[in-house]
Design a protein around this motif. Sequence first.
Motif, PDB file in Angstrom:
ATOM      1  N   GLU A   1      28.324 -36.434  92.395  1.00 55.21           N
ATOM      2  CA  GLU A   1      28.835 -37.489  91.537  1.00 55.21           C
ATOM      3  C   GLU A   1      29.370 -37.055  90.178  1.00 55.21           C
ATOM      4  O   GLU A   1      30.267 -37.699  89.628  1.00 55.21           O
ATOM      5  CB  GLU A   1      27.737 -38.559  91.304  1.00 55.21           C
ATOM      6  N   VAL A   2      28.834 -36.001  89.570  1.00 56.09           N
ATOM      7  CA  VAL A   2      29.123 -35.720  88.165  1.00 56.09           C
ATOM      8  C   VAL A   2      29.531 -34.262  87.975  1.00 56.09           C
ATOM      9  O   VAL A   2      28.860 -33.345  88.476  1.00 56.09           O
ATOM     10  CB  VAL A   2      27.902 -36.044  87.270  1.00 56.09           C
ATOM     11  N   VAL A   3      30.619 -34.046  87.242  1.00 54.83           N
ATOM     12  CA  VAL A   3      31.062 -32.711  86.844  1.00 54.83           C
ATOM     13  C   VAL A   3      30.632 -32.479  85.401  1.00 54.83           C
ATOM     14  O   VAL A   3      30.883 -33.321  84.527  1.00 54.83           O
ATOM     15  CB  VAL A   3      32.588 -32.577  86.958  1.00 54.83           C
ATOM     16  N   THR A   4      29.999 -31.349  85.133  1.00 59.80           N
ATOM     17  CA  THR A   4      29.545 -31.052  83.776  1.00 59.80           C
ATOM     18  C   THR A   4      30.348 -29.956  83.097  1.00 59.80           C
ATOM     19  O   THR A   4      30.303 -29.822  81.878  1.00 59.80           O
ATOM     20  CB  THR A   4      28.065 -30.641  83.788  1.00 59.80           C
TER      21      THR A   4
ATOM     22  N   SER B   1      32.207 -39.014  88.089  1.00 60.70           N
ATOM     23  CA  SER B   1      33.318 -38.143  87.706  1.00 60.70           C
ATOM     24  C   SER B   1      34.419 -38.179  88.759  1.00 60.70           C
ATOM     25  O   SER B   1      34.147 -38.225  89.961  1.00 60.70           O
ATOM     26  CB  SER B   1      32.839 -36.697  87.546  1.00 60.70           C
ATOM     27  N   GLU B   2      35.654 -38.128  88.277  1.00 59.32           N
ATOM     28  CA  GLU B   2      36.822 -37.924  89.126  1.00 59.32           C
ATOM     29  C   GLU B   2      37.642 -36.812  88.490  1.00 59.32           C
ATOM     30  O   GLU B   2      37.903 -36.839  87.285  1.00 59.32           O
ATOM     31  CB  GLU B   2      37.646 -39.199  89.271  1.00 59.32           C
ATOM     32  N   VAL B   3      38.029 -35.822  89.288  1.00 57.97           N
ATOM     33  CA  VAL B   3      38.714 -34.638  88.787  1.00 57.97           C
ATOM     34  C   VAL B   3      40.106 -34.573  89.389  1.00 57.97           C
ATOM     35  O   VAL B   3      40.293 -34.795  90.591  1.00 57.97           O
ATOM     36  CB  VAL B   3      37.925 -33.353  89.122  1.00 57.97           C
TER      37      VAL B   3
ATOM     38  N   ASN C   1      35.548 -39.939  83.391  1.00 55.14           N
ATOM     39  CA  ASN C   1      34.286 -40.654  83.541  1.00 55.14           C
ATOM     40  C   ASN C   1      34.610 -42.087  83.961  1.00 55.14           C
ATOM     41  O   ASN C   1      35.124 -42.873  83.172  1.00 55.14           O
ATOM     42  CB  ASN C   1      33.523 -40.639  82.210  1.00 55.14           C
ATOM     43  N   VAL C   2      34.306 -42.410  85.209  1.00 52.45           N
ATOM     44  CA  VAL C   2      34.600 -43.731  85.756  1.00 52.45           C
ATOM     45  C   VAL C   2      33.274 -44.428  86.051  1.00 52.45           C
ATOM     46  O   VAL C   2      32.642 -44.173  87.078  1.00 52.45           O
ATOM     47  CB  VAL C   2      35.453 -43.630  87.038  1.00 52.45           C
TER      48      VAL C   2
ATOM     49  N   GLU D   1      37.252 -42.754  80.627  1.00 54.23           N
ATOM     50  CA  GLU D   1      37.232 -41.775  79.547  1.00 54.23           C
ATOM     51  C   GLU D   1      37.557 -40.384  80.080  1.00 54.23           C
ATOM     52  O   GLU D   1      36.991 -39.943  81.092  1.00 54.23           O
ATOM     53  CB  GLU D   1      35.834 -41.747  78.912  1.00 54.23           C
ATOM     54  N   LEU D   2      38.477 -39.689  79.407  1.00 57.62           N
ATOM     55  CA  LEU D   2      38.677 -38.272  79.690  1.00 57.62           C
ATOM     56  C   LEU D   2      37.534 -37.510  79.023  1.00 57.62           C
ATOM     57  O   LEU D   2      37.458 -37.431  77.794  1.00 57.62           O
ATOM     58  CB  LEU D   2      40.024 -37.802  79.149  1.00 57.62           C
ATOM     59  N   GLU D   3      36.638 -36.937  79.833  1.00 56.31           N
ATOM     60  CA  GLU D   3      35.456 -36.301  79.250  1.00 56.31           C
ATOM     61  C   GLU D   3      35.501 -34.784  79.289  1.00 56.31           C
ATOM     62  O   GLU D   3      34.769 -34.129  78.545  1.00 56.31           O
ATOM     63  CB  GLU D   3      34.185 -36.802  79.917  1.00 56.31           C
TER      64      GLU D   3
END
Length: 767
Positions: free
Chosen positions: A456-459, A428-430, A423-424, A405-407
């Motif tokens: 792990e996560v980009v907000t 997160s992967e940026v 969102n994998v 998902e592109l979040e």
Amino acid sequence: MAADARNLTGEPVAERVPDAGAHRAERPSTVHAEGTHPTHPTHPEGPGGTAEAPPPAPDGRAPAFAAPAPVPLPNASGPREATTRLIAHGCWYPSADPAGTRLAFICDRGGVPQLWTGTVDGDAVRLLDDGPDPVREVSWSPDGRWIAYTTAPGGGEHTRVLCVRPDGGDRHILAGAEPGSSAHLGCWAHDGSAVAVTVAVPTGSSAASAPDAGAGPYAPGPAPADGRLPDHWQGRAGETELLGPPPHTDPGPALPSPAAVTVGATAIGVPGGRRPSQATGFGDGLSAYLVDPDGAAAPVLVAAVRDAATLRVCDLSRDGALALLRRGPRGRREAVVLRTADHVTTCVMPVADGDPWIGSFSPRADALWLRSNAHREFAVLLTAELDPDGRPLGWSTGAAREGSELELLRCARDGGTAVLAWNVQGMSEVEVLDMDPSAWPGAEAGPYRQVPLPHEVVTRVTDAGHRLALALSGSRRRPGIWWLPDGATPVRTRWSSRDEDAVPPGRPPVRPVPLRPTARDGLPLNGWYYRAPGRDPGEPAPCVIYLHGGPEDQERPVLNPLYHEILGRGLDIFAPDVRGSSGYGRSFVDADLGRGRFAALDDVADCTAHAVLAGPADPSRLAVMGRSYGGYLTFASLVWHPDLFRTGVAVCGMSDLATFFEGTEPWIAQSAAHKYGHPEHDRELLRALSPMTRIDALRAPVFAVHGEHDTNVPPGESEQFVRAARERGVDAELLTLREEGHEFLRADNRRLFRRAAADWLQRHLGG
């Protein structure tokens, strides 16, 4: 319930008395946070009063709701360091000045989320608002002269929009100061001359007569003038769809607009198509204005929507001729392109839930970039070429990933790059997508540059001059802000807490491992298992099944101080994503609609069984716990599976869907009807799904926690369950946190909550 648009409500808190009615005549005794006293928002008309609607206009048309008026406030900037500094603090929601050398951000180092500024590459920080009201969003103006932000008075769910100079001076309220109103922050005009705000008109007030964000051939009809829940529901079908649609596997929009865009069999609509009613009568009237922070120009009304769940101005073209709006309830969001000169809607496109900043225009407004899941299981980057009138000439997919998902989507101000966060499976992967703005329209995307992430996560992603700033969270650190000085490698800002300071010394955070349960009907599920430190790998351990809110939230591998407290008591945690969670495609999100919620309740039992069979959970020492919708699942699991759990902890959960609809915010009701069922036409279904209906089956002790100012899920939902449990001889307690709403934001209250919940679980499960 998810709180994505909680600030767009206009219902006065004082009118939301949760214990109205015979069934709530006596509240159970509660435990309150130490050192606090009961406080309640005041209402100018007195108890039970209603805000007076504006008088009719001379021409007989419905008058516009009063535009927001600025309210000056005293300087509230604080010292460069908070008086009481939390070493393990969090920093999040960055917004950069035009030069990219300073960031405005939210930080709780003073015990409550407050507005701060700091240099990206130095130690200097400054507190700009030392007030007690939690800050929710921050936005630095493009000209650098102002910082706009939202606060939640009293810690409740209604918000105000304020602005302040970067040096802390000239602080004033832009919108939301009027009694009974609430305001939400939108984008800035690109020259910094105005900021968009959305003001909620309480249901019952006359909505703005024009311009309507749905203006066009599919504009909704006038809403009733006196609608208030629950009477508002009478005789309304609401076009609520209870059964989940088929999988969203259509290849997506490829035809030039205008053309009807459909998801399943339901027309969503673009110009020329039919726009279905969105359960009219459920929400407030919302009006979006452009407000001059200097006060030299009068507010300009951009759009108004009756009975709406959300309305946000996400972007404006450089010349101000076009506005990009986001509207609609959860599960039915739409992007709307509006011509500001004549208020004609030129495009409507379905967009995904999640981050409200759905996209932007190209610098010349000849292209539109959107984060959309129209016709798809997962959100992608959609691009459209726009004609001079703002109408799409055709759609194409700019970026997509199979099964991801592109979040987050952030387009640079010069149009040269787009930052995509995927969102994998909860991580997160940026990547940065290079684009040539001079080649628009019809530009081809350039090469991707992967950004390595330390956590792990980009907000959140934001521009910082020609560089980027990222808000990161992870399983072993508090939220912090990182910047990319070389455009490729993130570097932690010095004022964000260090990884080693995330928790007190001696007990490092636990990194979870993924588990993949399978539901009894064959649906694949996911979750994260946290093993209490100090136990042998195969040793059976007491385990807490933790259920997130939403239902569309997703369990992510980020440091949760509550989990850390529970793990420190020797209790394992398994946090699954039952059906209805986001991150796994639209079909999975829709799998719990209507009667599908019974299967979601079965998922809780199936995930618990998996934690026992595939993990080290002790089947004789299990507990269930959750917040918001997870609190509902906790109440429900205790009565649907009464012999499975030793105890339960329900936080801000619904116990009776009928009383929940009576007491919640109108915009919440609009979204909830799509998820659970209509409170009139699906009354029997809601009754069957309500934990209170099966309260006689309750066997396990229960601990309920609620914020006193929660208007999303009123405190009466916890009160009535605890009272009913006690009447049946079941041990039950209720903790009410003062000066808190649906989210617990104050450090002392969060600490009290964590310790009280962990004490309860340890007492009933053993460590």
